[in-house]
Scaffold this motif. Structure first.
Motif, PDB file in Angstrom:
ATOM      1  N   TYR A 172      47.361  34.898  43.258  1.00 11.85           N
ATOM      2  CA  TYR A 172      47.315  33.440  43.090  1.00 11.85           C
ATOM      3  C   TYR A 172      47.407  32.738  44.449  1.00 11.85           C
ATOM      4  CZ  TYR A 172      48.455  28.666  42.029  1.00 11.85           C
ATOM      5  OH  TYR A 172      48.441  27.301  42.007  1.00 11.85           O
ATOM      6  N   LYS A 173      48.303  33.243  45.323  1.00  8.87           N
ATOM      7  CA  LYS A 173      48.459  32.597  46.635  1.00  8.87           C
ATOM      8  C   LYS A 173      47.199  32.755  47.486  1.00  8.87           C
ATOM      9  CE  LYS A 173      53.495  32.822  46.936  1.00  8.87           C
ATOM     10  NZ  LYS A 173      54.657  33.436  47.606  1.00  8.87           N
ATOM     11  N   THR A 174      46.464  33.851  47.277  1.00  9.51           N
ATOM     12  CA  THR A 174      45.242  34.086  48.051  1.00  9.51           C
ATOM     13  C   THR A 174      44.082  33.217  47.571  1.00  9.51           C
ATOM     14  OG1 THR A 174      45.914  36.376  48.459  1.00  9.51           O
ATOM     15  CG2 THR A 174      43.585  35.842  48.814  1.00  9.51           C
ATOM     16  N   TYR A 175      43.912  33.136  46.250  1.00  9.72           N
ATOM     17  CA  TYR A 175      42.722  32.471  45.701  1.00  9.72           C
ATOM     18  C   TYR A 175      43.005  31.127  45.033  1.00  9.72           C
ATOM     19  CZ  TYR A 175      40.893  37.231  46.217  1.00  9.72           C
ATOM     20  OH  TYR A 175      40.533  38.452  46.704  1.00  9.72           O
ATOM     21  N   GLY A 176      44.283  30.812  44.818  1.00 15.35           N
ATOM     22  CA  GLY A 176      44.616  29.540  44.182  1.00 15.35           C
ATOM     23  C   GLY A 176      44.039  29.447  42.783  1.00 15.35           C
ATOM     24  N   GLU A 177      43.513  28.278  42.442  1.00 11.36           N
ATOM     25  CA  GLU A 177      43.015  28.047  41.081  1.00 11.36           C
ATOM     26  C   GLU A 177      41.699  28.772  40.816  1.00 11.36           C
ATOM     27  OE1 GLU A 177      43.063  23.894  40.088  1.00 11.36           O
ATOM     28  OE2 GLU A 177      45.089  23.627  40.889  1.00 11.36           O
ATOM     29  N   GLU A 178      41.116  29.384  41.862  1.00 13.35           N
ATOM     30  CA  GLU A 178      39.881  30.152  41.676  1.00 13.35           C
ATOM     31  C   GLU A 178      40.165  31.617  41.345  1.00 13.35           C
ATOM     32  OE1 GLU A 178      37.485  29.757  45.139  1.00 13.35           O
ATOM     33  OE2 GLU A 178      37.373  27.566  45.035  1.00 13.35           O
ATOM     34  N   ALA A 179      41.446  31.975  41.185  1.00 15.23           N
ATOM     35  CA  ALA A 179      41.823  33.383  41.008  1.00 15.23           C
ATOM     36  C   ALA A 179      41.112  34.027  39.824  1.00 15.23           C
ATOM     37  CB  ALA A 179      43.338  33.500  40.843  1.00 15.23           C
ATOM     38  N   VAL A 180      41.114  33.363  38.685  1.00 15.69           N
ATOM     39  CA  VAL A 180      40.481  33.942  37.491  1.00 15.69           C
ATOM     40  C   VAL A 180      38.985  34.099  37.719  1.00 15.69           C
ATOM     41  CG1 VAL A 180      39.980  33.591  35.050  1.00 15.69           C
ATOM     42  CG2 VAL A 180      42.252  33.062  35.937  1.00 15.69           C
ATOM     43  N   GLN A 181      38.354  33.085  38.312  1.00 14.75           N
ATOM     44  CA  GLN A 181      36.919  33.136  38.580  1.00 14.75           C
ATOM     45  C   GLN A 181      36.572  34.284  39.528  1.00 14.75           C
ATOM     46  OE1 GLN A 181      35.408  29.472  40.138  1.00 14.75           O
ATOM     47  NE2 GLN A 181      33.356  30.285  40.539  1.00 14.75           N
ATOM     48  N   VAL A 182      37.385  34.479  40.571  1.00 14.61           N
ATOM     49  CA  VAL A 182      37.149  35.563  41.529  1.00 14.61           C
ATOM     50  C   VAL A 182      37.211  36.912  40.817  1.00 14.61           C
ATOM     51  CG1 VAL A 182      38.153  36.806  43.489  1.00 14.61           C
ATOM     52  CG2 VAL A 182      37.918  34.327  43.587  1.00 14.61           C
ATOM     53  N   LEU A 183      38.241  37.105  40.001  1.00 19.55           N
ATOM     54  CA  LEU A 183      38.399  38.382  39.307  1.00 19.55           C
ATOM     55  C   LEU A 183      37.261  38.642  38.337  1.00 19.55           C
ATOM     56  CD1 LEU A 183      41.280  38.476  40.529  1.00 19.55           C
ATOM     57  CD2 LEU A 183      42.025  39.435  38.368  1.00 19.55           C
ATOM     58  N   GLN A 184      36.819  37.604  37.654  1.00 21.21           N
ATOM     59  CA  GLN A 184      35.745  37.793  36.682  1.00 21.21           C
ATOM     60  C   GLN A 184      34.417  38.106  37.364  1.00 21.21           C
ATOM     61  OE1 GLN A 184      36.237  34.101  34.533  1.00 21.21           O
ATOM     62  NE2 GLN A 184      37.417  35.085  32.894  1.00 21.21           N
ATOM     63  N   GLN A 185      34.204  37.528  38.564  1.00 17.59           N
ATOM     64  CA  GLN A 185      32.949  37.767  39.274  1.00 17.59           C
ATOM     65  C   GLN A 185      32.937  39.116  39.989  1.00 17.59           C
ATOM     66  OE1 GLN A 185      32.455  34.379  41.830  1.00 17.59           O
ATOM     67  NE2 GLN A 185      31.550  33.098  40.229  1.00 17.59           N
ATOM     68  N   ASN A 186      34.030  39.425  40.716  1.00 15.80           N
ATOM     69  CA  ASN A 186      34.081  40.685  41.480  1.00 15.80           C
ATOM     70  C   ASN A 186      35.532  41.068  41.761  1.00 15.80           C
ATOM     71  OD1 ASN A 186      33.757  42.906  43.094  1.00 15.80           O
ATOM     72  ND2 ASN A 186      32.840  41.822  44.817  1.00 15.80           N
ATOM     73  N   PRO A 187      36.161  41.792  40.837  1.00 19.63           N
ATOM     74  CA  PRO A 187      37.565  42.175  41.037  1.00 19.63           C
ATOM     75  C   PRO A 187      37.787  43.053  42.260  1.00 19.63           C
ATOM     76  CG  PRO A 187      36.612  43.336  39.160  1.00 19.63           C
ATOM     77  CD  PRO A 187      35.624  42.295  39.569  1.00 19.63           C
ATOM     78  N   TYR A 188      36.711  43.645  42.808  1.00 17.49           N
ATOM     79  CA  TYR A 188      36.872  44.528  43.963  1.00 17.49           C
ATOM     80  C   TYR A 188      37.172  43.744  45.243  1.00 17.49           C
ATOM     81  CZ  TYR A 188      35.268  48.061  40.776  1.00 17.49           C
ATOM     82  OH  TYR A 188      35.186  48.896  39.695  1.00 17.49           O
ATOM     83  N   ARG A 189      37.027  42.418  45.189  1.00 13.77           N
ATOM     84  CA  ARG A 189      37.446  41.612  46.345  1.00 13.77           C
ATOM     85  C   ARG A 189      38.942  41.761  46.607  1.00 13.77           C
ATOM     86  NH1 ARG A 189      35.577  35.492  46.435  1.00 13.77           N
ATOM     87  NH2 ARG A 189      37.152  35.542  48.090  1.00 13.77           N
ATOM     88  N   LEU A 190      39.694  42.059  45.549  1.00 14.83           N
ATOM     89  CA  LEU A 190      41.146  42.216  45.707  1.00 14.83           C
ATOM     90  C   LEU A 190      41.467  43.287  46.737  1.00 14.83           C
ATOM     91  CD1 LEU A 190      42.326  42.210  41.971  1.00 14.83           C
ATOM     92  CD2 LEU A 190      42.338  40.297  43.565  1.00 14.83           C
ATOM     93  N   ALA A 191      40.732  44.402  46.674  1.00 14.86           N
ATOM     94  CA  ALA A 191      41.017  45.530  47.568  1.00 14.86           C
ATOM     95  C   ALA A 191      40.784  45.138  49.024  1.00 14.86           C
ATOM     96  CB  ALA A 191      40.154  46.733  47.189  1.00 14.86           C
ATOM     97  N   ALA A 192      39.814  44.268  49.271  1.00 20.35           N
ATOM     98  CA  ALA A 192      39.504  43.862  50.642  1.00 20.35           C
ATOM     99  C   ALA A 192      40.411  42.740  51.134  1.00 20.35           C
ATOM    100  CB  ALA A 192      38.040  43.416  50.727  1.00 20.35           C
ATOM    101  N   ASP A 193      40.837  41.875  50.214  1.00 21.78           N
ATOM    102  CA  ASP A 193      41.514  40.642  50.630  1.00 21.78           C
ATOM    103  C   ASP A 193      43.031  40.695  50.574  1.00 21.78           C
ATOM    104  OD1 ASP A 193      38.983  39.653  50.888  1.00 21.78           O
ATOM    105  OD2 ASP A 193      39.029  38.427  49.068  1.00 21.78           O
ATOM    106  N   ILE A 194      43.599  41.595  49.766  1.00 23.76           N
ATOM    107  CA  ILE A 194      45.036  41.515  49.502  1.00 23.76           C
ATOM    108  C   ILE A 194      45.735  42.829  49.831  1.00 23.76           C
ATOM    109  CG2 ILE A 194      46.803  41.080  47.737  1.00 23.76           C
ATOM    110  CD1 ILE A 194      44.745  39.347  46.294  1.00 23.76           C
ATOM    111  N   HIS A 195      46.728  42.736  50.740  1.00 23.28           N
ATOM    112  CA  HIS A 195      47.507  43.918  51.113  1.00 23.28           C
ATOM    113  C   HIS A 195      48.233  44.456  49.886  1.00 23.28           C
ATOM    114  CE1 HIS A 195      50.082  46.579  53.421  1.00 23.28           C
ATOM    115  NE2 HIS A 195      51.107  46.076  52.765  1.00 23.28           N
TER     116      HIS A 195
END
Length: 724
Positions: A172-195
């Motif tokens: 949530y702190k990384t993506y804010g209110e776009e968190a759900v949208q990011v996960l639905q589009q490409n959950p693999y961004r998590l691996a690149a963006d979040i320690h």
């Protein structure tokens, strides 16, 4: 604390004693529902947010705390908006919503009752019917409520995907209110963006969300993960066929599909392919850039002559010998002269060959000539040892380069370091990216002296910088092999050199020796012997403090002879605790006052770094807090930060690099076969200052000594240097 029953607790949150958004850890005062006795109970658990007045359903166990009595330790917590009018007043007046305090909360609930949330969301203009609420306050209340609702909805969604509270908060702190949208589009961004969120976690989330196994985002993420895993094993690159094979196997995907997506990554410049060593190799873009920078900067140094003040080298060495009272052997004098003549030089050799004497002589001579010297090493312990041996200030490379976390370096090619001669010790530990940072920050006229033992384990990070520089035949190198008389009297040193030459060390027992081998032929026997040595025999014979002076060094983390198992048995043997002692259990580890612990990653806010060893001074509850003493530095940890802290009665040999301990114990058995190789055992033996004891199977020691191949690292630095 030990659970006395499994239970479900329902009630109302009366007070939030402690809550941290970073991890979700909380301590709540809860009034149980009717039939619960009416008295407040303490509930410990994890939740992304909690507000007084909320209704709670918690599943877990009752535990007995020596200081605070009976508490409920929740494994799962479900919170809901209150239904009672008193609960609504408590909830709205908690400060959750901007513009509503306790006074306005009562007025609003008195006016609208249980319809209050519907009013705020859908007909907020009616809030102006409440005394004291105008248009501005009404707008503030609605905007704040809608934001809180959005956060809550995102957290619920993430929890439904099986994501823990602490990770959900990071997302949530990384993506804010776009968190759900990011996960639905490409959950693999998590691996690149979040320690802390790797490919496997992202892959699990993607599967729950219905992403196909052959979806291009999954295949691309898998290729990047395969390269990232390779870098974790020390490789800066992989041969293209090996990368394709590894990724296809890990993804359970067709080779042709993986090859197609690799081309996409190459086109997007997320990875780089280059012909090196007679084959096509693929790099992560960051590592490719770092390795090229290292090669370019080293070649620039090598092309330029030294610019030290002119001097008669023989007279300078004679003056230094008279000043220090140390007589240099002929081989040492040659090394000193070489250091005075070269813009860049590597000094390498095992223990007892005089590296420290040579460095001190060079520093004494050049400092007398007003040359500004800067000393550094990769770890805090190594820097401390360098400072002690030279009598000069020495810093870690991260401190020297003013690393501020989050990839921000205060010193770089735009703001270079100050100094004339830079001496870097324990260079076998320096990886490609750190060396790139150092070389970029060196001033134009800098001289560089790299000191290290090339036969020790290579860096934990990607690359084999010292080894590649030496084997390139381009960088000037002084290899020291002569063991000096005083050092030769130590069986630690003679054993280390025997191992390094592929020979079994002398294992005959000798009462006055400082190196011993105790043969034991089962994992249980090895473990029991080491516990007995630490608890009884070594303190009685040598006066060692088990927690401070003795270090168990294991080849691996897992299995009976790994760090995890040893830390459990040694904690129970050396620091069992008692019923009145409060302990914290997090991430499967129990933490008690007096425990020996190790910091597992750099934390610049706290001033502690990966590999720092300390001792727990205090463990407090309500709120839970652990204080650790790292030498003279006291550092506080909240429960959610304990993933940075592990028990350290036993650590891996890799973690011991750059450190020395009064006494080292090494468990060895054929069960560790995959890890048994020469540089690992050599590194472990050279960590002991006064005493080294190997406990285990002679066959395992022989296997390690004979296996001099090590595990090959795929890098391109040697070839790049040769191209110069």
């Amino acid at each position: 604390m030990s659970p006395d029953s499994r239970a479900t607790l329902r009630g109302v949150v009366e007070r939030v004693t402690f809550h941290t958004e970073e991890t979700g850890y909380c301590i709540l005062k809860v009034r149980p529902e009717k039939g619960g006795g009416g008295e407040l109970v303490t509930v410990l658990g994890n939740t992304p947010r909690v507000v007084p007045g909320e209704e709670i359903e918690a599943r877990g166990a009752w535990v007995q705390n020596a200081e605070y009595g009976r508490q409920f330790k929740a494994e799962h917590m479900k919170l809901a908006r209150p239904k009672s009018l008193d609960g609504l007043v408590h909830y709205l007046g908690s400060g959750l919503i901007e513009g509503i305090g306790s006074k306005y909360a009562k007025r609003i609930v008195d006016k609208f009752g249980t319809e209050v949330f519907d009013i705020i969301e859908n007909t907020s203009a009616r809030l102006q019917e409440v005394e004291g609420i105008g248009k501005k306050r009404r707008t503030e209340i609605r905007d704040s409520w809608m934001k809180q609702k959005a956060v809550h909805s995102i957290m619920v969604f993430l929890h439904e995907q099986g994501i823990s509270t602490s990770r959900a908060l990071r997302i949530y702190k990384t993506y804010g209110e776009e968190a759900v949208q990011v996960l639905q589009q490409n959950p693999y961004r998590l691996a690149a963006d979040i320690h802390g969120v790797g490919f496997k976690t992202a892959d699990s989330i993607a599967a729950q969300m219905g992403m196909a196994k052959d979806a291009p985002p999954r295949i691309r993420a898998g290729i990047l993960y395969a390269l990232d895993e390779a870098s974790g094993s020390g490789h800066t690159c992989l041969p293209r066929p090996l990368l394709l094979e590894n990724a296809a196997k890990m993804l359970d995907a067709a080779l042709e599909l993986v090859e197609l997506q690799l081309e996409g990554l190459l086109a997007a410049a997320e990875v780089v392919q280059e012909h090196i060593g007679g084959e096509e190799r693929v790099f992560l873009a960051t590592l490719h850039h770092a390795e090229k920078r290292v090669a370019m900067r080293l070649r620039t140094l090598l092309e330029r002559p030294a610019t030290h003040p002119p001097m008669d080298e023989d007279k300078a060495i004679a003056w230094c010998q008279q000043k220090t009272g140390l007589a240099l052997a002929e081989s040492q004098q040659r090394a000193v002269k070489e250091a005075l003549r070269q813009r860049m030089l590597i000094i390498t050799g095992g223990p007892g060959v005089g590296k420290t004497t040579i460095v001190n002589t060079v520093l004494t001579i050049l400092r007398a000539k007003k040359v500004r010297t800067v000393l550094a090493a990769p770890t805090g312990r190594a820097a401390q040892r360098l400072g002690e041996s030279t009598g000069l200030e020495a810093r870690t490379l991260h401190r020297l380069l003013e690393y501020q976390g989050e990839g921000v370096w205060g010193r770089n090619q735009n703001k270079r370091l100050d100094g004339d001669l830079f001496v870097i010790d324990e260079c076998s530990m320096v990886d490609t990216q750190l060396m790139s940072r150092l070389l970029d920050a060196l001033p134009e006229e800098a001289h560089l002296l790299l000191v290290g033992d090339a036969d020790q384990l290579p860096s934990v990070g990607a690359g084999a910088v010292l080894h590649d520089c030496i084997s390139s035949d381009v960088v000037p190198v002084v290899k020291l092999t002569e063991i000096f008389r005083q050092a030769a009297q130590s069986r630690i040193i003679t054993a280390a050199h025997s191992i390094n030459h592929g020979l079994m060390p002398d294992l005959k027992p000798s009462a006055e020796a400082d190196f011993f081998f105790l043969e034991r032929n089962s994992g249980e026997e090895i473990q029991q012997t080491i516990v007995q040595l630490m608890k009884e025999r070594l303190p009685a014979r040598y006066g060692f403090d088990p927690a401070k002076d003795i270090q168990v060094l294991c080849p691996m983390n897992r299995q009976l002879l790994g760090t995890r198992a040893f830390n459990e048995v040694l904690q129970d043997a050396l620091n069992a605790g008692h019923e009145m002692q409060f302990e914290v259990e997090r991430f499967g580890i129990k933490y008690r006052a007096g425990d020996k612990v190790i910091q597992t990653r750099n934390n610049y806010d706290k001033g502690v770094f990966n590999g720092d060893i300390g001792h727990i001074r205090t463990v407090e509850s309500e709120p839970v807090k652990i204080t650790v003493a790292f030498d003279d530095l006291l550092v506080e940890y909240e429960p959610g930060e304990l993933d940075e802290l592990q028990l350290a009665y036993a650590i891996t040999i890799h973690k011991s690099q750059g450190s020395e301990f009064p006494c080292v114990i090494i468990p060895l058995a054929m069960a560790q076969f995959i890890m048994l190789e020469r540089s690992l055992i050599y590194t472990a033996v050279t960590r002991g200052r006064r005493l080294v004891i190997v406990v285990g199977e002679q066959k395992a020691l022989g296997t390690a000594v004979r296996n001099g191949e090590g595990r090959r690292r795929y890098t391109g630095l040697r070839e790049r240097l040769g191209k110069g």
